[in-house]
Design a protein around this motif. Sequence first.
Motif: not given
Length: 624
Positions: A456-464
């Motif tokens: 599902l969205v939204p999804a956040l990828h920050h670094g690892h």
Amino acid sequence: MESPLPHHFTTAHLDPSLFNPHLHTNHPSLSSQLDLDTDPFAFTSHIEDHTHSHPHPHPHPHPHLQIQPRLTFDHRPPVPPPRFAELPSNVRPPDQFGNEFSRNTQGGQFGILTPHPQLPNQPQIHHEALGRLQNEIDLRPVAVQDGGTTEGHFSNMKTVPNPPDLDTWRQRLFDVEDIITLTEDEFQTYFPHIDNVYSHRSTQKYKRKPFVSHYWDCRMKGRPPGTAKSEDPAKKKRKRQARERDLCDVKIKITEYFPGARRIMGEDAPAPPPSESRMDNINNSFFSAAQSGDVMHGQQHSRQFSFVAPGESLVASDGAHRLNSMNAESRRFYTIQRVNGNGANGKNDGTAGPHKHSLEDSDRIKKNSVLRHMLKAEKEKKKSEKSYHKKATGAALATVKKHTREHDLKLYGSCFCPFVQRVWISLQFKGIDYQYIEVDPYKKPEALTAVNPRGLVPALHHGHWDCYESTVLMEYLEDLGSGRHLFPPEPKLKAQSRLWTDHINRHIIPAFYAYLQAQEPSKQVENATKLQDEISKLIEVAHPSGPYFLGTEMSFVDVQFAPWIVRMRKVLTPYRGWPQPETGSRWASWVEAIENNPHVKSTTSTDDLYLDSYERYAGEKPTP
């Protein structure tokens, strides 16, 4: 086991000689019953006095039985047949149609008495066969499993867009100049191409006949409405085109014959369809060739097509005729005839003659079932293909292009999703640099499921580190401490903001979708009222002059609500007639501030994207 006897025979009238073990029928469970063929004998219905005439009285009479006139055996009389007959235990009688069965070396159930078969010339055989058929198959319109009918409306019809000779068949079934006999396959293939011409009126069922009659009027005859118009304002009105009545008098009768009808009706059955006659010719050729050795290269062919009684030879024309007749008897078939003007179905409500219009006129009034099915399938295909957009448009597209560069902070989103727009507005408001990645959440690509296993969205990828859920992500961005804050610094106002954020998620958003998806007018009114009430609760606790929730600056509650405020004008108004805010009201100033906010505008696409994307929710085209 003792053999059952007619009720008027009692043990007191039996001669003791009947207990001679050598006079019993052979039975596998009784060793004393040996080698006596009683085939020529049967019980007679009369008793003779043989007290003085019996030449060899039994040497050991039963001590409890007095010698009385004994039951005698005699040759079976030809007419009338007795109720029961003594038969060899290894022979089964012919069936009710006179067909012999193969010999059974195991005997009957008991091997003593077997019901005597009815002779073919007896009058009750026809009714008994019908009664037996009624027990085996339902003579009434049957369910869809076997292609029959349900209350006169045919089921399991085939959808063949362009069968052979379609135009010829349609014209023939339109004219119905003579009685037309069709196989089940022909009827299911061609009648759906002509059913727009006729309208079902009644069905005649028969208790002891192997067929059902369906009466259809030409659709241009018309008929008065069956029920009065409903006064219920919530009832959805049908879009019907009124037309003049009594434009045609044609009535047809479709007779549906059940499997086995020809065998039961005999000479009264209709002639077989032409396609079965063609099959006769094919089978005749096959059997003739087989007899001459031209088939199977002289090898003995196995009888794999039909059951042949013992002693019956499978020769040329006789074998082919038997093969085809047995196949034909096991199939359903139909006859169609024009009956207007002859008092059909107990009525004399028309004049004899053909249609008073052309086939093209009927096609203009209504499309046949095949065309309707094809149009519906095409509409569903287009709807699925054009259900949502996969790329942002307008100002949102310009923002996407500015954030395509590789970055440590990645936002996975979809241009039509309001939950994504919440996080997107927060990033724009704070001025945090990021990479925007457009994904199709309905296909759940691996790049998305790697961040959010639910896809599902939204999804956040920050670094690892990965995270999802719009409200959680907004609070995470707040906690990063970058850029401007959306939460107020005062703890009480911050808690108040979280409280009304929960109100938006629990009450306003569900009411929005319930209103959009409601199809019945009464439900639409009910959900519109609920949505207005929930918004009013939020306005009552907002800053009096605004224009935002906490005053002059956009805050956390504003961003939480902003995507749905935008979609009220772009989606609810065209699909459901959502009213515009009243000029000068607190609600009007809030809507105006949200729609004109630069961060909201930079993440909003053009109107057509939302209209197309939300059509699947609304279930209809928007009102211009």
